[in-house]
Scaffold this motif. Structure first.
Motif, PDB file in Angstrom:
ATOM      1  N   SER A 135       0.831  -1.206   0.000  1.00 35.06           N
ATOM      2  CA  SER A 135       0.000   0.000   0.000  1.00 35.06           C
ATOM      3  C   SER A 135       0.866   1.258   0.000  1.00 35.06           C
ATOM      4  N   GLU A 136       1.909   1.248   0.800  1.00 35.68           N
ATOM      5  CA  GLU A 136       2.824   2.394   0.850  1.00 35.68           C
ATOM      6  C   GLU A 136       3.520   2.582  -0.496  1.00 35.68           C
ATOM      7  N   PHE A 137       3.918   1.480  -1.124  1.00 36.25           N
ATOM      8  CA  PHE A 137       4.575   1.538  -2.427  1.00 36.25           C
ATOM      9  C   PHE A 137       3.627   2.138  -3.472  1.00 36.25           C
ATOM     10  N   GLN A 138       2.365   1.713  -3.469  1.00 33.79           N
ATOM     11  CA  GLN A 138       1.398   2.244  -4.429  1.00 33.79           C
ATOM     12  C   GLN A 138       1.125   3.734  -4.186  1.00 33.79           C
ATOM     13  N   GLN A 139       1.138   4.144  -2.928  1.00 31.47           N
ATOM     14  CA  GLN A 139       0.974   5.570  -2.627  1.00 31.47           C
ATOM     15  C   GLN A 139       2.149   6.376  -3.178  1.00 31.47           C
ATOM     16  N   GLN A 140       3.343   5.809  -3.070  1.00 30.54           N
ATOM     17  CA  GLN A 140       4.524   6.494  -3.598  1.00 30.54           C
ATOM     18  C   GLN A 140       4.480   6.568  -5.120  1.00 30.54           C
ATOM     19  N   VAL A 141       3.996   5.504  -5.759  1.00 34.16           N
ATOM     20  CA  VAL A 141       3.847   5.527  -7.214  1.00 34.16           C
ATOM     21  C   VAL A 141       2.829   6.599  -7.606  1.00 34.16           C
ATOM     22  N   GLU A 142       1.747   6.681  -6.845  1.00 31.78           N
ATOM     23  CA  GLU A 142       0.719   7.688  -7.124  1.00 31.78           C
ATOM     24  C   GLU A 142       1.279   9.104  -6.931  1.00 31.78           C
ATOM     25  N   ARG A 143       2.088   9.323  -5.897  1.00 33.04           N
ATOM     26  CA  ARG A 143       2.710  10.630  -5.673  1.00 33.04           C
ATOM     27  C   ARG A 143       3.644  10.999  -6.825  1.00 33.04           C
ATOM     28  N   LEU A 144       4.409  10.008  -7.306  1.00 35.75           N
ATOM     29  CA  LEU A 144       5.313  10.266  -8.425  1.00 35.75           C
ATOM     30  C   LEU A 144       4.521  10.622  -9.677  1.00 35.75           C
ATOM     31  N   HIS A 145       3.424   9.933  -9.904  1.00 36.77           N
ATOM     32  CA  HIS A 145       2.593  10.244 -11.074  1.00 36.77           C
ATOM     33  C   HIS A 145       2.017  11.657 -10.949  1.00 36.77           C
ATOM     34  N   ARG A 146       1.514  12.003  -9.773  1.00 33.52           N
ATOM     35  CA  ARG A 146       0.959  13.335  -9.549  1.00 33.52           C
ATOM     36  C   ARG A 146       2.035  14.400  -9.752  1.00 33.52           C
ATOM     37  N   LEU A 147       3.240  14.136  -9.252  1.00 32.59           N
ATOM     38  CA  LEU A 147       4.346  15.075  -9.436  1.00 32.59           C
ATOM     39  C   LEU A 147       4.686  15.229 -10.918  1.00 32.59           C
ATOM     40  N   THR A 148       4.634  14.131 -11.669  1.00 32.11           N
ATOM     41  CA  THR A 148       4.888  14.182 -13.101  1.00 32.11           C
ATOM     42  C   THR A 148       3.856  15.046 -13.803  1.00 32.11           C
ATOM     43  N   LEU A 189       6.883   3.961 -13.788  1.00 31.70           N
ATOM     44  CA  LEU A 189       6.735   4.672 -12.516  1.00 31.70           C
ATOM     45  C   LEU A 189       7.230   3.815 -11.350  1.00 31.70           C
ATOM     46  N   GLU A 190       6.884   2.536 -11.363  1.00 31.27           N
ATOM     47  CA  GLU A 190       7.307   1.646 -10.279  1.00 31.27           C
ATOM     48  C   GLU A 190       8.824   1.507 -10.238  1.00 31.27           C
ATOM     49  N   LYS A 191       9.451   1.381 -11.397  1.00 35.21           N
ATOM     50  CA  LYS A 191      10.914   1.302 -11.437  1.00 35.21           C
ATOM     51  C   LYS A 191      11.552   2.589 -10.916  1.00 35.21           C
ATOM     52  N   GLN A 192      10.965   3.710 -11.276  1.00 37.47           N
ATOM     53  CA  GLN A 192      11.498   4.994 -10.812  1.00 37.47           C
ATOM     54  C   GLN A 192      11.367   5.119  -9.298  1.00 37.47           C
ATOM     55  N   VAL A 193      10.238   4.678  -8.734  1.00 36.43           N
ATOM     56  CA  VAL A 193      10.066   4.736  -7.278  1.00 36.43           C
ATOM     57  C   VAL A 193      11.095   3.833  -6.602  1.00 36.43           C
TER      58      VAL A 193
END
Length: 126
Positions: free
Chosen positions: A7-20, A103-107
């Protein structure tokens, strides 16, 4: 425990997408403030003429004889439309599997590098 980490990993992926998304729109905004305004300034005389007597021929000749401002406006419009299309596609049909994997690789890279990575504070905050 595994669900919490996932869940934490998916939140970080979502934050990276939002930042993008924010960064892409910021780039479009800055481009319009610099190149777009300079291009519109180059068209100021033609726009005053078009305001009085608009014809498609006058618009065509204004574009033909002001190539640099025309290219600047075309670049601004093109980049704006491409970001708009990209975001609309992501909203309507979701992110593509290839983009999600990127996105997942970048996180994972950001997590591995830690606080030295410039995006760590925005993506991996607690």
């Amino acid at each position: 425990m595994q669900d919490v980490v996932e869940s934490e990993f998916q939140q970080q992926v979502e934050r990276l997408h939002r930042l993008t998304v924010y960064m892409r729109w910021s780039m479009v905004f800055v481009l319009w403030l610099t190149v777009g305004l300079a291009s519109l300034w180059g068209f100021r005389y033609e726009m005053s003429l078009l305001k009085e007597h608009f014809t498609w021929a006058a618009l065509r000749y204004g574009i033909m004889f002001n190539r640099l401002p025309s290219l600047g406006l075309a670049f601004c419009i093109g980049l704006t439309l491409s970001v708009l299309y990209w975001q609309t596609r992501n909203i309507l049909w979701g992110r593509s599997p290839k983009w999600q994997q990127r996105l997942e690789k970048q996180v994972l890279r950001i997590r591995h590098q830690g606080a030295q990575h410039p995006l760590w504070h925005w993506v991996c905050r607690q």
